[in-house]
Design an enzyme around this catalytic site. Structure first.
Site, short mmCIF file in Angstrom:
data_model
loop_
_atom_site.label_atom_id
_atom_site.label_comp_id
_atom_site.label_asym_id
_atom_site.label_seq_id
_atom_site.Cartn_x
_atom_site.Cartn_y
_atom_site.Cartn_z
N TYR A 38 -11.62 -96.28 14.10
CA TYR A 38 -10.74 -95.72 14.99
C TYR A 38 -11.50 -94.78 15.86
O TYR A 38 -12.33 -94.03 15.66
CB TYR A 38 -9.58 -94.80 14.28
CG TYR A 38 -8.35 -95.40 14.45
CD1 TYR A 38 -7.68 -95.63 15.28
CD2 TYR A 38 -7.57 -95.56 13.10
CE1 TYR A 38 -6.53 -96.33 15.53
CE2 TYR A 38 -6.28 -95.99 13.03
CZ TYR A 38 -5.73 -96.26 14.20
OH TYR A 38 -4.60 -96.96 14.25
N GLU B 204 -9.65 -93.27 19.27
CA GLU B 204 -9.02 -92.86 20.10
C GLU B 204 -9.79 -91.85 21.07
O GLU B 204 -10.51 -90.83 20.54
CB GLU B 204 -7.83 -92.15 19.62
CG GLU B 204 -6.82 -93.15 19.36
CD GLU B 204 -5.87 -92.65 18.35
OE1 GLU B 204 -6.00 -92.39 17.48
OE2 GLU B 204 -4.59 -93.13 18.53
N THR C 239 -8.05 -110.13 32.91
CA THR C 239 -8.41 -110.39 31.49
C THR C 239 -9.67 -110.76 31.30
O THR C 239 -10.63 -110.90 32.33
CB THR C 239 -7.50 -111.59 30.97
OG1 THR C 239 -7.76 -112.82 31.71
CG2 THR C 239 -6.05 -111.15 30.85
N ARG D 58 -10.57 -112.53 24.00
CA ARG D 58 -9.30 -112.17 24.54
C ARG D 58 -8.98 -110.54 24.73
O ARG D 58 -9.11 -109.62 23.86
CB ARG D 58 -8.13 -112.59 23.52
CG ARG D 58 -6.79 -112.87 23.90
CD ARG D 58 -6.30 -113.98 22.96
NE ARG D 58 -7.17 -115.32 23.55
CZ ARG D 58 -6.63 -116.16 24.39
NH1 ARG D 58 -5.46 -115.67 25.16
NH2 ARG D 58 -7.00 -117.07 24.72
N ASP E 257 -4.99 -108.20 40.82
CA ASP E 257 -5.07 -108.77 39.35
C ASP E 257 -5.80 -110.03 39.60
O ASP E 257 -5.13 -111.22 39.65
CB ASP E 257 -3.55 -108.79 38.88
CG ASP E 257 -3.56 -109.71 37.43
OD1 ASP E 257 -4.79 -110.28 36.88
OD2 ASP E 257 -2.46 -109.50 36.86
N LYS F 69 -10.68 -115.53 30.42
CA LYS F 69 -10.69 -116.69 31.20
C LYS F 69 -11.96 -117.10 31.85
O LYS F 69 -12.82 -117.57 31.15
CB LYS F 69 -9.45 -116.53 32.41
CG LYS F 69 -7.85 -116.21 31.82
CD LYS F 69 -6.89 -116.07 32.70
CE LYS F 69 -5.50 -115.76 32.10
NZ LYS F 69 -5.52 -114.37 32.13
N1 DSN Z 1 -1.07 -116.79 30.34
C1 DSN Z 1 -2.04 -116.47 31.33
C2 DSN Z 1 -2.12 -117.88 31.99
O1 DSN Z 1 -2.16 -118.81 31.43
O2 DSN Z 1 -2.20 -117.90 33.22
C3 DSN Z 1 -1.63 -115.32 32.15
O3 DSN Z 1 -1.45 -114.40 31.73
#
Ligand code: DSN
Length: 453
Positions: free
Chosen positions: A46, A48, A238, A247, A211, A241
């Protein structure tokens, strides 16, 4: 006693990933090192709070040479503090940011934390229409944030596939939003960040937020412009990707970084500190330190020259695949791609919906997803389009010849879908041909193994 059911499923998933090709544009294959960091003992801890905010702008060694300030609510942070400081410093360097918050558990959490940092209930956000490629968290009425804030949507131009910047400007002047948000999950152009900055400058206290979840890896690798370099205040993403990490989520910003222990004045200059306070304790509890360790590893990998080559290869592969598909009669929204992503109108190309094509491709080990196209008249589960991308297959080392091969398979699979859909033939009459394509996919998959497994 070992939970064989789950471990058998992990083995089965390894086999699925190894024998097939991943074309979903938001997915990728992480390195062994990222997997190892994710599966490490940091999951036991933990943490925090934050590892101090001072001296995070140097090299890894400089960052490690500073004793972190004790801003945690639990003891035993000798190692976690260093891990998080390295993750922050690397993210700042990669994205030319004054500040990075590496704690968001996901992209949705990152976006919500930014909204919570800057907005009051009822404030207006101008974001891309979900049906035109925007994201659920950019104002879809089914989300929590849409109950709190007033989202107004701008759209894309159906001819060009690009953002309708005139409409965006008109809406901005009319609604005076507190955030203009450029971001998407099904859009294949490079945004005109300069134009959006000029629009934002006409609106008092307007936070410019990007974003960039889909293209963060391209930005890190220099194959796509960085909104922070063009005057945006905040970028969320994120990490899994094109950035090819675990993730999770990440927030980057420009401004003055102060102690999160003290509430700063509500100014755009103070957005970094407002964000830190909004992530913890505003919207999240304990950070996932094993994931933060894996993010740090991914950022390290993304700082290497090989990652720059990777990012450029993703884009050139996407262009080859898009050209091949166009030659085969697939109608691509916007006429092509400038990033890793290709959105295809299956209905106007072949008279079948995207779900039919998704299911057919799955049968031969090619994975993509059915997706709405702008102004789609079909329902979300069986939309008109399909969405695919080249981030994962480029990680496996594939290039031009494999893109052409994938395009050829897709042409044949679309033809088979049409013949079945028209009632001319049944699926069983294609069983041998589908098995032959499946075998070809397996053979190529074997030549280009998934790293890390
Ligand atoms: N689920 C993602 C995507 O496939 O683009 C976006 O959050």
């Amino acid at each position: 006693m070992k939970d064989n059911k789950i471990f058998d499923l992990i083995e089965a998933e390894k086999q699925r990933q190894s024998e097939g090709l991943e074309l979903i544009p938001s997915e990728n294959y992480v390195s062994r090192e990222v997997l190892d960091a994710m599966g490490s003992v940091f999951t036991n801890k933990y943490s925090e709070g934050y590892p101090g905010f001072e001296h995070l702008d140097g090299s890894d060694d400089e960052v490690l040479s500073v004793e972190p300030a004790n801003h945690r609510y639990y003891g035993g942070q000798q190692n976690t503090d260093k891990v998080e400081r390295l993750a922050i410093a690397r993210a700042r360097r990669l994205f030319h940011a004054d500040h990075a918050n590496v704690q968001p558990h996901s992209g949705a959490q990152a976006n919500n934390a930014v909204y919570n940092a800057w907005l009051k209930p009822g404030d207006t956000v101008l974001g891309m229409n979900l049906g035109h490629g925007g994201h659920l968290t950019h104002g879809s009425p089914v989300t929590q944030s849409a109950k709190i804030y007033n989202f107004v949507a701008y759209g894309t131009n159906p001819e060009t596939g690009d953002i309708d910047y005139d409409e965006l400007e008109k809406l901005a002047i009319q609604y005076q939003p507190k955030i203009i948000l450029i971001g998407y999950s099904a859009f294949s152009k490079i945004p005109d960040f300069d134009r959006v900055v000029k629009i934002g400058q006409k609106i008092p206290d307007c936070l410019l937020m990007a974003d960039m979840a889909h293209v963060a890896g391209l930005i890190a690798g220099g194959a796509h412009p960085n909104p922070l370099d063009h005057g945006f205040h905040v970028m969320t993403t994120t990490t899994h990707k094109t950035l090819r990490g675990p993730r999770g989520g990440l927030i980057l910003s420009r401004g003055t970084v102060g102690s999160p222990l003290k509430k700063p004045e509500h100014t755009l200059e103070n957005i970094p500190t407002l964000i830190d306070r909004s992530v913890f304790p505003g919207t999240q509890g304990g950070p996932l330190m094993h994931i933060i360790a894996a993010k740090a590893v991914a950022f390290y990998e993304a700082e290497q020259v090989s990652f720059q080559n990777y990012a450029h290869d993703i884009v050139s592969n996407a262009k080859v695949l898009a050209d091949t598909l166009t030659t085969h009669g697939f109608k691509i929204v916007g006429g092509g791609t400038e990033n890793h992503l290709i959105l295809i109108d299956m209905m106007s190309s072949f008279g079948i919906d995207g779900k039919i094509m998704e299911v057919m491709m799955d049968k031969v080990g090619l994975t993509l997803n059915a997706n709405a196209i702008p102004n789609d008249t079909l329902p979300p589960f069986t939309p008109s389009g399909i969405r695919l991308g080249t981030a994962a297959i480029t990680t496996r080392g594939m290039s031009r010849a494999e893109m052409i091969k994938i395009g050829d398979w897709m042409r044949r699979l679309a033809e088979i879908c049409v013949e079945i859909h028209d009632g001319k033939k049944t699926e069983s009459s294609f069983a041998n041909e589908l098995e032959a394509i499946r075998e070809e996919v397996r053979q190529i998959a074997e030549i280009f193994p998934v790293p890390g497994i």
